[in-house]
Design an enzyme around this catalytic site. Sequence first.
Site, PDB file in Angstrom:
ATOM      1  N   TYR A  64       0.818  -1.215   0.000  1.00 28.32           N
ATOM      2  CA  TYR A  64       0.000   0.000   0.000  1.00 28.32           C
ATOM      3  C   TYR A  64       0.853   1.267   0.000  1.00 28.32           C
ATOM      4  CZ  TYR A  64      -4.738  -1.781   0.817  1.00 28.32           C
ATOM      5  OH  TYR A  64      -5.969  -2.351   0.685  1.00 28.32           O
ATOM      6  N   ASP A 108      -6.524  -6.868   4.001  1.00 30.78           N
ATOM      7  CA  ASP A 108      -7.617  -6.201   3.300  1.00 30.78           C
ATOM      8  C   ASP A 108      -8.555  -7.245   2.699  1.00 30.78           C
ATOM      9  OD1 ASP A 108      -9.077  -4.100   2.007  1.00 30.78           O
ATOM     10  OD2 ASP A 108      -8.024  -4.589   0.152  1.00 30.78           O
ATOM     11  N   ASP A 162      -3.273 -18.154   0.466  1.00 30.38           N
ATOM     12  CA  ASP A 162      -4.256 -18.853  -0.385  1.00 30.38           C
ATOM     13  C   ASP A 162      -5.003 -19.908   0.428  1.00 30.38           C
ATOM     14  OD1 ASP A 162      -1.831 -20.226  -0.226  1.00 30.38           O
ATOM     15  OD2 ASP A 162      -1.884 -20.934  -2.301  1.00 30.38           O
ATOM     16  N   LYS A 197       2.884 -15.361   2.665  1.00 32.49           N
ATOM     17  CA  LYS A 197       3.099 -16.105   1.417  1.00 32.49           C
ATOM     18  C   LYS A 197       4.593 -16.423   1.345  1.00 32.49           C
ATOM     19  CE  LYS A 197       1.633 -17.769  -2.567  1.00 32.49           C
ATOM     20  NZ  LYS A 197       0.731 -18.939  -2.660  1.00 32.49           N
ATOM     21  N   ASP A 231     -12.512  -8.790   4.278  1.00 30.31           N
ATOM     22  CA  ASP A 231     -13.792  -8.775   3.555  1.00 30.31           C
ATOM     23  C   ASP A 231     -14.388 -10.180   3.520  1.00 30.31           C
ATOM     24  OD1 ASP A 231     -13.659  -6.050   2.946  1.00 30.31           O
ATOM     25  OD2 ASP A 231     -14.260  -6.353   0.861  1.00 30.31           O
TER      26      ASP A 231
HETATM   27  C1  IPM Z   1     -10.498  -1.051   3.750  1.00 25.03           C
HETATM   28  C2  IPM Z   1     -10.719  -0.426   2.400  1.00 25.03           C
HETATM   29  C3  IPM Z   1      -9.552   0.510   2.095  1.00 25.03           C
HETATM   30  C4  IPM Z   1      -8.300  -0.330   2.056  1.00 25.03           C
HETATM   31  C5  IPM Z   1      -9.718   1.361   0.818  1.00 25.03           C
HETATM   32  C6  IPM Z   1     -10.997   2.145   0.816  1.00 25.03           C
HETATM   33  C7  IPM Z   1      -8.529   2.271   0.632  1.00 25.03           C
HETATM   34  O1  IPM Z   1     -10.862  -1.422   1.442  1.00 25.03           O
HETATM   35  O2  IPM Z   1     -10.445  -0.304   4.745  1.00 25.03           O
HETATM   36  O3  IPM Z   1     -10.404  -2.266   3.823  1.00 25.03           O
HETATM   37  O4  IPM Z   1      -7.967  -0.901   1.008  1.00 25.03           O
HETATM   38  O5  IPM Z   1      -7.635  -0.420   3.087  1.00 25.03           O
HETATM   39 MG    MG Z   2     -10.948  -3.393   2.225  1.00 27.20          MG
END
Ligand code: IPM
Ligand code: MG
Length: 360
Positions: A140, A246, A222, A190, A250
Amino acid sequence: MQRILVLPGDGIGPEIVNEALKVLDRVAELDGLELEIDEGLIGGAAYDAAGHPYPETTREMAREADAILLGAVGGPQYEALERPMRPERGLLGIRSDLGLFANLRPAILYPQLAAASTLRPEIVAGLDLLIVRELTGDIYFGQPRGIEEREGERVGFNTAIYSESEIERIARVGFEAAMQRGRRLCSVDKANVLEVSELWREVVVRVGRDYPEVELSHMYVDNAAMQLVRAPKQFDVMVTGNIFGDILSDEAAMLTGSIGMLPSASLNAEKAGLYEPIHGSAPDIAGQDKANPIATVLSVAMLLRHSLGHESAARRIEAAVGRVLDDGLRTADIVSEGCTQVGTAAMGDALVAALSTDNA
Ligand code: IPM
Ligand code: MG
């Protein structure tokens, strides 16, 4: 007097923050908290009003605050902007500026929502895992990065990089969290392919010697992605780098039925923190009273707990969420048969009322 900076941001951000503030006001009253609440600009809203997604005034307010509550940033109207002006840069800017390296993302399945998960209830019932994501390093922020011309065509490149000290401090957060919970820590990397992960693993093992009570395991990313949907309850705490965290967070969020339920905390070494729902700005439903405010409300609970030291107020909020779900109230994202669908504001009001009952 403790100072909270509120940054509603874009899309559904203002609506969900509004509900969260109703809850915060009431809980402050019930628990006798003295809070000063300021509001600032971030993301697209900041770009529109001040020409930058993380304006200097916000930066100053953020540095003064004991804790920050953020809604969400981003929207289709900002996608054509040059990269440094995009809303996401506001979020990355504040994370980096305040040194918020430790991102805690709990994925807890409320028993009332077992049916809302896309996985079978027996796979997810009782799920309670914590992802500790490193937030200010890795691909990042790594240099060099860019898009440039090489041998007659354009190439895009980024750098995945971690120093030993960056790995060590996030590993410690992971081990400390595990000590407070089930004492199991899974480090995700990884290391079979990447040198950055090889170092990551070596440092995590070294830090682990200070935590003999914690059972440490390692998993390639993975496989971790697969295990999260195969048997998510095997995990207690997962610690990982920025990009893997990240993605996995999710995925973990979806196990709980709705990304609309999950709060997060981003902390620095001083425990000043930024609290936000892990979902995005959902521009498709913005302004329609459809968004689920619960993740933001639970972010307020985390804020009270981790940055302001008000554990009982945090518990009061979490209990209210449980009670409202018990009563069958659901926003559209988590609704299932036999429940009552409500909008954003009605959910906020129900949460406030549930807090009051709690105190009666
Ligand atoms: C998160 C989001 C952010 C990230 C984006 C919006 C920059 O996806 O907080 O997970 O990638 O960290
Ligand atoms: Mg995210």
